[in-house]
Design an enzyme around this catalytic site. Structure first.
Site, mmCIF file in Angstrom:
data_model
loop_
_atom_site.group_PDB
_atom_site.id
_atom_site.type_symbol
_atom_site.label_atom_id
_atom_site.label_comp_id
_atom_site.label_asym_id
_atom_site.label_seq_id
_atom_site.Cartn_x
_atom_site.Cartn_y
_atom_site.Cartn_z
ATOM 1 N N GLY A 1 -2.434 4.693 -4.439
ATOM 2 C CA GLY A 1 -1.456 4.292 -6.006
ATOM 3 C C GLY A 1 -1.233 2.845 -5.648
ATOM 4 C CD GLU A 2 0.839 -1.939 -6.004
ATOM 5 O OE1 GLU A 2 0.254 -2.907 -5.343
ATOM 6 O OE2 GLU A 2 1.906 -1.986 -6.087
ATOM 7 C CB SER A 3 1.350 -0.004 -0.926
ATOM 8 O OG SER A 3 0.782 -1.059 -1.001
ATOM 9 C CB CYS B 1 -6.003 4.566 -0.672
ATOM 10 S SG CYS B 1 -6.697 3.005 -1.193
ATOM 11 N NE ARG C 1 -0.686 -4.087 -0.685
ATOM 12 C CZ ARG C 1 0.068 -4.514 -1.768
ATOM 13 N NH1 ARG C 1 1.151 -5.427 -1.507
ATOM 14 N NH2 ARG C 1 0.055 -3.907 -3.014
ATOM 15 N NE ARG D 1 -6.291 -3.610 -7.026
ATOM 16 C CZ ARG D 1 -6.285 -4.731 -6.975
ATOM 17 N NH1 ARG D 1 -7.416 -5.501 -6.990
ATOM 18 N NH2 ARG D 1 -5.196 -5.511 -6.544
ATOM 19 C CG HIS E 1 -8.618 7.587 -2.988
ATOM 20 N ND1 HIS E 1 -7.308 7.802 -3.212
ATOM 21 C CD2 HIS E 1 -8.828 5.960 -3.140
ATOM 22 C CE1 HIS E 1 -6.689 6.788 -3.591
ATOM 23 N NE2 HIS E 1 -7.636 5.688 -3.355
ATOM 24 C CD GLU F 1 -6.977 11.254 -2.839
ATOM 25 O OE1 GLU F 1 -7.552 11.357 -1.908
ATOM 26 O OE2 GLU F 1 -6.573 10.286 -3.348
HETATM 27 N N1 GLN Z 1 -4.361 -1.700 -3.397
HETATM 28 C C1 GLN Z 1 -3.387 -0.753 -3.325
HETATM 29 C C2 GLN Z 1 -2.129 -1.298 -2.645
HETATM 30 O O1 GLN Z 1 -2.451 -2.387 -2.019
HETATM 31 C C3 GLN Z 1 -3.990 0.403 -2.846
HETATM 32 C C4 GLN Z 1 -5.154 1.208 -3.582
HETATM 33 C C5 GLN Z 1 -5.084 2.633 -3.792
HETATM 34 O O2 GLN Z 1 -4.168 3.355 -3.173
HETATM 35 N N2 GLN Z 1 -6.294 2.975 -4.351
HETATM 36 O O3 GLN Z 1 -1.040 -0.772 -2.649
#
Ligand code: GLN
Length: 212
Positions: free
Chosen positions: A46-48, A78, A105, A135, A171, A173
């Site tokens: 997701g988005e850390s 991720c 990241r 990403r 990923h 999953e």
């Molecule tokens: N780019 C995201 C981050 O830095 C991680 C991307 C992902 O979990 N698919 O949080």
């Protein structure tokens, strides 16, 4: 045995589906109390930065660290790997510093925002893992107690394990790959029910060090 999936943001549903596919009950974890009923915790992609904020808002940081320090398995994919890293390149504070690695990241830049490829992961057997990178971060430094589970062809590290903590930059999953989840389920059942004589190994931060 139940396995929790941190369900604050990101790809948590896909992890719950993967657990379902291997016959393990998955539980969304949103509050500290939810950790009480699970034997392992998955931290999704997701988005850390958003997850960092939500972990603090719901006061999950201390409870997750305690959970890990008692030896329960954690698996980050991720953004989940970023959450677990002791150091995040360019950022001042780690989030749940349980894994002795430095991650960067968005390590693949704009040209290669997302890509897929076959990876050799010897601990999971001969069949390659289909790696889906979105990403994605990369591990720039792995400490001496960290096992490297997979590298890209250019040598960059994309999957690691340190005792009860496993993390992948990709990923599983999203690729129909169940072997990481099976590994975590095996680790969780060993933790929940240690065999005779195996003893529980405390996390190193709680291990007393006797000078020789
Ligand atoms: N780019 C995201 C981050 O830095 C991680 C991307 C992902 O979990 N698919 O949080």
């Amino acid at each position: 045995m139940k396995i929790g999936v941190l369900a604050l943001q990101g790809a948590f549903r896909e992890h719950l589906q993967t657990l379902d596919a291997i016959g393990v009950e998955g539980v969304p974890v949103r509050l500290p109390a939810d950790l009480g009923e699970v034997s392992a915790l998955i931290l999704p992609g997701g988005e850390s930065t958003t997850m960092r904020r939500l972990i603090d808002r719901w006061e999950l940081r201390g409870p997750i660290l305690d959970f890990a320090e008692h030896g329960a398995p954690l698996f980050g994919t991720c953004a989940g790997m970023i959450l677990l890293a002791r150091e995040i390149a360019g950022e001042e504070e780690p989030i749940l510093p349980l894994l002795d690695v430095t991650v960067r990241r968005n390590a693949f830049g704009r040209q290669l925002d997302s890509f897929e490829g076959e990876l050799s992961v010897p601990v999971l057997g001969d069949r390659p893992v289909h790696g889906v990178f979105i990403r994605a971060p990369v591990v720039e430094r792995a400490g001496p107690d960290v096992d490297v589970l997979a590298r890209l062809e250019d040598g960059r590290i994309v999957a690691v394990r340190e005792r009860n903590v496993v993390a992948t930059a990709f990923h599983p999953e999203l690729a129909g790959e169940t072997r990481f989840h099976r590994l975590v389920a095996t680790m969780a059942s060993e933790h929940a029910d240690p065999g005779e004589g195996s003893g529980r190994r405390p996390h190193p931060t709680r291990r007393s060090r006797t000078p020789r």
